[in-house]
Design a protein around this motif. Structure first.
Motif, PDB file in Angstrom:
ATOM      1  N   PHE A   1       4.429 -15.202  -1.564  1.00  0.00           N
ATOM      2  CA  PHE A   1       3.517 -14.576  -2.522  1.00  0.00           C
ATOM      3  C   PHE A   1       2.442 -15.551  -2.988  1.00  0.00           C
ATOM      4  O   PHE A   1       1.258 -15.193  -3.065  1.00  0.00           O
ATOM      5  N   LEU A   2       2.840 -16.778  -3.321  1.00  0.00           N
ATOM      6  CA  LEU A   2       1.864 -17.743  -3.838  1.00  0.00           C
ATOM      7  C   LEU A   2       0.825 -18.085  -2.772  1.00  0.00           C
ATOM      8  O   LEU A   2      -0.359 -18.280  -3.094  1.00  0.00           O
ATOM      9  N   GLN A   3       1.220 -18.159  -1.515  1.00  0.00           N
ATOM     10  CA  GLN A   3       0.257 -18.460  -0.449  1.00  0.00           C
ATOM     11  C   GLN A   3      -0.676 -17.278  -0.197  1.00  0.00           C
ATOM     12  O   GLN A   3      -1.892 -17.458  -0.061  1.00  0.00           O
ATOM     13  N   ALA A   4      -0.110 -16.072  -0.140  1.00  0.00           N
ATOM     14  CA  ALA A   4      -0.926 -14.908   0.218  1.00  0.00           C
ATOM     15  C   ALA A   4      -1.766 -14.412  -0.951  1.00  0.00           C
ATOM     16  O   ALA A   4      -2.945 -14.079  -0.774  1.00  0.00           O
TER      17      ALA A   4
ATOM     18  N   GLY B   1       7.648  -7.026   2.175  1.00  0.00           N
ATOM     19  CA  GLY B   1       6.731  -6.584   3.218  1.00  0.00           C
ATOM     20  C   GLY B   1       6.494  -5.085   3.223  1.00  0.00           C
ATOM     21  O   GLY B   1       5.355  -4.621   3.386  1.00  0.00           O
ATOM     22  N   ALA B   2       7.565  -4.306   3.013  1.00  0.00           N
ATOM     23  CA  ALA B   2       7.439  -2.847   3.059  1.00  0.00           C
ATOM     24  C   ALA B   2       6.571  -2.322   1.919  1.00  0.00           C
ATOM     25  O   ALA B   2       5.694  -1.464   2.134  1.00  0.00           O
ATOM     26  N   LEU B   3       6.790  -2.821   0.702  1.00  0.00           N
ATOM     27  CA  LEU B   3       5.994  -2.364  -0.437  1.00  0.00           C
ATOM     28  C   LEU B   3       4.545  -2.816  -0.333  1.00  0.00           C
ATOM     29  O   LEU B   3       3.621  -2.073  -0.694  1.00  0.00           O
ATOM     30  N   THR B   4       4.348  -4.057   0.154  1.00  0.00           N
ATOM     31  CA  THR B   4       2.977  -4.546   0.327  1.00  0.00           C
ATOM     32  C   THR B   4       2.216  -3.675   1.327  1.00  0.00           C
ATOM     33  O   THR B   4       1.082  -3.247   1.072  1.00  0.00           O
ATOM     34  N   THR B   5       2.839  -3.389   2.461  1.00  0.00           N
ATOM     35  CA  THR B   5       2.195  -2.572   3.498  1.00  0.00           C
ATOM     36  C   THR B   5       1.922  -1.162   3.000  1.00  0.00           C
ATOM     37  O   THR B   5       0.834  -0.594   3.235  1.00  0.00           O
TER      38      THR B   5
ATOM     39  N   ALA C   1       2.708 -24.247  -2.798  1.00  0.00           N
ATOM     40  CA  ALA C   1       3.620 -23.140  -3.082  1.00  0.00           C
ATOM     41  C   ALA C   1       5.059 -23.623  -3.157  1.00  0.00           C
ATOM     42  O   ALA C   1       5.847 -23.164  -3.993  1.00  0.00           O
ATOM     43  N   SER C   2       5.409 -24.575  -2.299  1.00  0.00           N
ATOM     44  CA  SER C   2       6.768 -25.116  -2.311  1.00  0.00           C
ATOM     45  C   SER C   2       7.025 -25.921  -3.583  1.00  0.00           C
ATOM     46  O   SER C   2       8.122 -25.892  -4.152  1.00  0.00           O
TER      47      SER C   2
ATOM     48  N   PHE D   1       6.022  -8.325  -4.360  1.00  0.00           N
ATOM     49  CA  PHE D   1       6.800  -9.389  -4.990  1.00  0.00           C
ATOM     50  C   PHE D   1       7.661  -8.834  -6.122  1.00  0.00           C
ATOM     51  O   PHE D   1       8.831  -9.207  -6.267  1.00  0.00           O
ATOM     52  N   ARG D   2       7.096  -7.945  -6.911  1.00  0.00           N
ATOM     53  CA  ARG D   2       7.878  -7.377  -8.019  1.00  0.00           C
ATOM     54  C   ARG D   2       9.020  -6.508  -7.497  1.00  0.00           C
ATOM     55  O   ARG D   2      10.052  -6.371  -8.163  1.00  0.00           O
ATOM     56  N   GLY D   3       8.867  -5.936  -6.319  1.00  0.00           N
ATOM     57  CA  GLY D   3       9.990  -5.220  -5.716  1.00  0.00           C
ATOM     58  C   GLY D   3      11.146  -6.155  -5.408  1.00  0.00           C
ATOM     59  O   GLY D   3      12.315  -5.823  -5.634  1.00  0.00           O
TER      60      GLY D   3
END
Length: 636
Positions: free
Chosen positions: A285-288, A412-416, A297-298, A433-435
């Motif tokens: 999430f932090l990278q994207a 990934g599913a919620l983002t898409t 991010a790490s 991310f919140r999912g």
């Protein structure tokens, strides 16, 4: 029996091995992008470097128990770590992706065998009173491994190619191999253990089927995922049936007859699921969404990770002294609350606030993972403990695979879905991310429920054990004629009771009959030395030098006992084992522990160090055929 110094070195080697085994689970995650470029593979292919690793590790965990009791500890340990060294060298030199994957699977075999072997070593050499501390160290290492790997690999990739990661890991494993060759001694009871090949194949198909089904559930192949999961469940069902029918089962299923053990394993898995789920989704999430570099991010994870290492042994020590009845559910609650706040902070631009809120969330896992693991294994006897370790170690890999797959899949599913609905990229990533946050909040709340059920089942088991063998419980050695103080008495009156009864301390009972505190002559001495240093010693009265003590005694005559008493009193249940009593007095360095009955905490006796000592001496003399002519062990 091993000396304390030797035991400490062996536990250190076991902890280092546990760290390396879990460290390698995520060490290559940050390097996926350059690996994809070098070998011209897509993301669905490259992710098998992690998923395949976890699957193979899970399959080989049950084999570890057979090998542990078949071969001497030191050569077995060295051989297993050597497999990981070979895998690292092959991976660093891999000319194709297929060879790299084979190298990772070789490392995974080492991980699957090494983690339970290390835990068994720790169980075998740890004193009972330090079991929680040492298992807390092991839990801290297994938690630190996958988390710190992301940070270190991100740092290395900024200055070196991804193959450096394989060389670095190979060097670390070689160091642990040498340390094990020097420090370890045989600790297992060896026998002619038999590896049932059919059982191994069934558990392999079962675990691979279920974990592959979970990992592929969000990749658009729901039919294949469902079929895989069903095949896996059927294989595990056949595995269980076979274990009950064969003479030499791969996994002894007796640990599952202990409800506290089952609850402890489930709580451990939920804590690990939290760690793995956040470790994969936070950097993504932090990278994207915020455009951070992999290292940055790490590093957002680093403060909490490092503090968790310190907190693990502390949580283990607290478990040794007080148990985890309240600390484990409190840990789950803190996890749920602060990761919710992290989800809220994710929508703002402040990365510092995001990282600060994550610290208490990940710190709380130290009060869940290690104590839950210790809680589970402490309810098994010596014979079934190695099989319990096998189950716990297998649960590590399962929790890692499930946590990673579910969190990444939901993300990934919620983002898409949100991108396809026309939402902007940041909002879509935030929803994904919140999912994942919702996933870990729900599992943490389930953990709270499991924690209360676990301790209810432990109390029920203890009551059953007490009814069956009361001679092995605290009740058999406690002094039931308790001389207690009331909470409205003065310290001078308490000292008079001590002198008349010939005791050195007593519990303080409140007006409602509950335990309010404990006062000892040591508490009084410490007060006098601070408030009336000229009195030097109350024993001055014994030699007639009473002038300096008049003022001190007058002070004590007007001082309530609760002013000097210990309020946070260590107690032990009447149905606890004598081993628990030994741990209580030795770990807390105290002479007496009040014995209480049930939930209401009513004091029913006192168990003292001297009573335990007399019991031990009597037992020793009995084994030598010498009938001891001594007072009853339950006497003062």
């Amino acid at each position: 029996m091993h000396s304390p110094g030797r035991a400490a070195w062996m536990i250190a080697v076991a902890a280092a091995a546990a760290f390396l085994a879990t460290f390698n689970e995520t060490f290559l995650n940050v390097a996926f992008t350059p690996i994809m470029e070098d070998f011209n593979v897509d993301v669905n292919t490259v992710q098998w470097l992690t998923t395949g690793y976890l699957l193979v590790a899970a399959v080989f965990v049950p084999v570890s128990n057979v090998l542990y009791h078949r071969f001497p500890t030191r050569p077995l340990f060295v051989a297993v770590v050597a497999i990981m060294v070979v895998g690292s060298v092959v991976g660093a030199l891999a000319p194709t992706f297929s060879v790299l994957l084979i190298a990772r699977l070789l490392q995974a075999i080492g991980t699957g065998l090494l983690t339970p072997i290390g835990m068994n070593i720790t169980l075998a050499v740890s004193p009972r009173e330090k079991l929680g501390l040492n298992m807390g160290i092991m839990a801290a290492m297994t938690t630190l491994g996958p988390s710190l790997a992301i940070v270190l690999s991100g740092a290395l990739l900024t200055v070196a190619p991804w193959t450096t990661l394989m060389w670095v890991f190979g060097g670390l494993t070689l160091i642990v191999l040498l340390a094990g060759a020097i420090a370890l001694r045989n600790v297992a009871e060896l026998g002619r253990q038999v590896l049932d090949i059919l059982s191994f194949l069934l558990v392999a198909v079962g675990l691979v089927g279920i974990l592959y089904g979970v990992s592929s559930a969000f990749s658009g192949t729901a039919l294949y995922a469902g079929v895989s999961a069903v095949i896996g469940l059927l294989a595990l069902w056949m595995f269980v049936i076979r274990q009950r029918r064969i003479e030499h089962p791969l996994i002894d299923l007796r640990p599952f007859s202990s409800a506290p053990f089952v609850f402890g394993v489930l709580m451990t898995m939920l804590g690990l699921l939290f760690v793995f789920a956040m470790n994969v989704t936070i950097p993504l999430f932090l990278q994207a969404a915020h455009g951070m570099a992999p290292l940055g991010a790490s590093l957002a994870l680093a403060p909490g990770i490092l503090l968790t290492v310190v907190m693990g042994p502390v949580a283990g020590r607290l478990f040794d002294r007080h148990g985890g009845r309240w600390s484990i559910p409190l840990g789950f609650l803190i996890m749920a609350v602060f990761v919710t706040l992290v989800g809220v902070a994710a929508g703002y631009s402040s990365i510092l606030l995001f990282a600060l809120l994550y610290i208490p969330a990940v710190l709380a896992t130290a009060f869940v993972i290690g104590p839950s693991q210790t809680f589970a294994l402490s309810h098994l006897d010596r014979e079934t403990s190695p099989h319990g370790v096998t189950v716990v170690s297998t649960s590590f890999q399962i929790a890692g695979c499930v946590g990673t797959s579910l969190a990444a899949g939901i993300y990934g599913a919620l983002t898409t879905a949100n991108l396809n609905a026309g939402n902007n990229e940041f909002d879509s990533l935030l929803t994904g991310f919140r999912g994942a946050v919702v996933l870990v909040v729900v599992t943490s709340l389930i953990g709270i429920l499991l924690a209360f059920l676990a301790y209810r089942s432990a109390q029920s088991q203890r009551s059953t054990d007490t009814a069956q063998s009361p001679e092995n419980t605290v009740e058999s050695i406690m002094k039931s004629d308790v001389y207690a103080l009331s909470s409205d008495q003065t310290v001078l009156e308490a000292l008079q009771t001590f002198a008349e009864r010939g005791i050195s301390g007593a519990p303080i009972i409140d007006t409602d009959g509950s335990l309010a505190g404990f006062l000892s002559d040591g508490d009084v001495m410490r007060y006098l030395s601070a408030a009336h240093p000229s009195s030097t010693s109350i024993y001055s009265y014994a030699i007639g030098a009473d002038e300096d003590l008049e003022q001190a005694m007058s002070d004590l005559a007007g001082l309530n006992v609760m002013k000097l008493a210990t309020h946070d009193v260590l107690t032990i249940d009447v149905g606890s084992s004598i081993a628990d009593a030994v741990a209580a007095v030795s770990d807390a360095h105290i002479k007496k522990v009040p014995v209480v009955r049930g939930e209401n905490g009513q004091v029913v006796g006192i168990v003292s160090r001297s009573a335990i000592n007399r019991l031990a001496i009597a037992g020793y003399l009995h084994t030598r055929g010498e009938a001891p002519q001594m007072a009853d062990a339950t006497a003062r």
